[in-house]
Scaffold this motif. Structure first.
Motif, short mmCIF file in Angstrom:
data_model
loop_
_atom_site.label_atom_id
_atom_site.label_comp_id
_atom_site.label_asym_id
_atom_site.label_seq_id
_atom_site.Cartn_x
_atom_site.Cartn_y
_atom_site.Cartn_z
N LYS A 21 6.76 10.52 -4.82
CA LYS A 21 7.52 9.46 -4.14
C LYS A 21 6.90 8.09 -4.41
O LYS A 21 7.61 7.11 -4.62
CB LYS A 21 7.56 9.72 -2.63
N ALA A 22 5.57 8.03 -4.45
CA ALA A 22 4.89 6.76 -4.74
C ALA A 22 5.20 6.30 -6.16
O ALA A 22 5.44 5.10 -6.40
CB ALA A 22 3.39 6.91 -4.52
N HIS A 23 5.21 7.23 -7.11
CA HIS A 23 5.54 6.87 -8.48
C HIS A 23 6.97 6.34 -8.58
O HIS A 23 7.23 5.33 -9.27
CB HIS A 23 5.39 8.09 -9.40
N LEU A 24 7.89 7.00 -7.92
CA LEU A 24 9.29 6.54 -7.95
C LEU A 24 9.44 5.17 -7.31
O LEU A 24 10.20 4.32 -7.80
CB LEU A 24 10.19 7.55 -7.24
N LYS A 25 8.73 4.93 -6.21
CA LYS A 25 8.80 3.64 -5.54
C LYS A 25 8.30 2.52 -6.46
O LYS A 25 8.94 1.46 -6.57
CB LYS A 25 7.98 3.68 -4.25
N VAL A 26 7.18 2.75 -7.12
CA VAL A 26 6.62 1.75 -8.04
C VAL A 26 7.60 1.49 -9.18
O VAL A 26 7.80 0.34 -9.61
CB VAL A 26 5.24 2.22 -8.57
N GLU A 27 8.22 2.55 -9.70
CA GLU A 27 9.15 2.38 -10.80
C GLU A 27 10.39 1.60 -10.38
O GLU A 27 10.89 0.75 -11.13
CB GLU A 27 9.55 3.77 -11.32
N LYS A 28 10.91 1.86 -9.19
CA LYS A 28 12.07 1.11 -8.71
C LYS A 28 11.74 -0.35 -8.49
O LYS A 28 12.55 -1.24 -8.81
CB LYS A 28 12.59 1.74 -7.40
N GLU A 29 10.56 -0.62 -7.94
CA GLU A 29 10.15 -2.02 -7.74
C GLU A 29 10.02 -2.74 -9.08
O GLU A 29 10.43 -3.90 -9.23
CB GLU A 29 8.82 -2.08 -6.98
N ALA A 30 9.45 -2.07 -10.08
CA ALA A 30 9.31 -2.68 -11.40
C ALA A 30 10.67 -2.95 -12.03
O ALA A 30 10.87 -3.98 -12.68
CB ALA A 30 8.48 -1.78 -12.31
#
Length: 131
Positions: A21-30
């Motif tokens: 979930k943390a990886h997905l959140k970082v990717e969406k923010e980027a």
């Protein structure tokens, strides 16, 4: 992703899910920030693409079948060769007749001496030490 060699440690699925979930959140923010930060690259890329298409069309209009054209059979500037030296009359006939002329030899700079050294000798080992 999962290491199949490690079977002794228990797998914490909740922890792995949180990491995912943390990886997905970082990717969406980027993905949200990218157009503001790097969006100018898309405009430059599109401009280069347009110029490339224009140049290709200009070349195609000037030479519609340039890829089918045959190359000239000879180079543009003429190459003049002098007559070869006379072939000597020997028992070998044609074999090795060029070796007598220094300007026709293959070794232009120096004779080749590959394989003339010994690895054992370079290391200072006696020749019978390896078998």
């Amino acid at each position: 992703m999962e290491d199949t060699q490690r079977t002794s440690e228990p797998v914490n699925f909740v922890h792995r899910d949180e990491i995912w979930k943390a990886h997905l959140k970082v990717e969406k923010e980027a993905a949200k920030v990218w157009p503001n930060k790097w969006g100018f690259l898309t405009e430059v890329y599109m401009e280069c693409e347009r110029e490339s298409v224009k140049l290709k069309e200009a070349v195609r209009a000037k030479h519609p079948h340039h890829h089918l054209a045959a190359r000239p059979p000879t180079p543009e500037k003429n190459i003049h060769l002098g007559p070869p030296p006379p072939i000597p009359q020997t028992s070998q006939a044609l074999i090795g007749w060029r070796t007598g002329y220094s300007h026709l030899q293959l070794e232009k700079y120096a004779p080749v001496h590959h394989g003339r050294r010994s690895f054992m000798e370079e290391l200072g080992w006696p020749f019978g030490s390896c078998s």
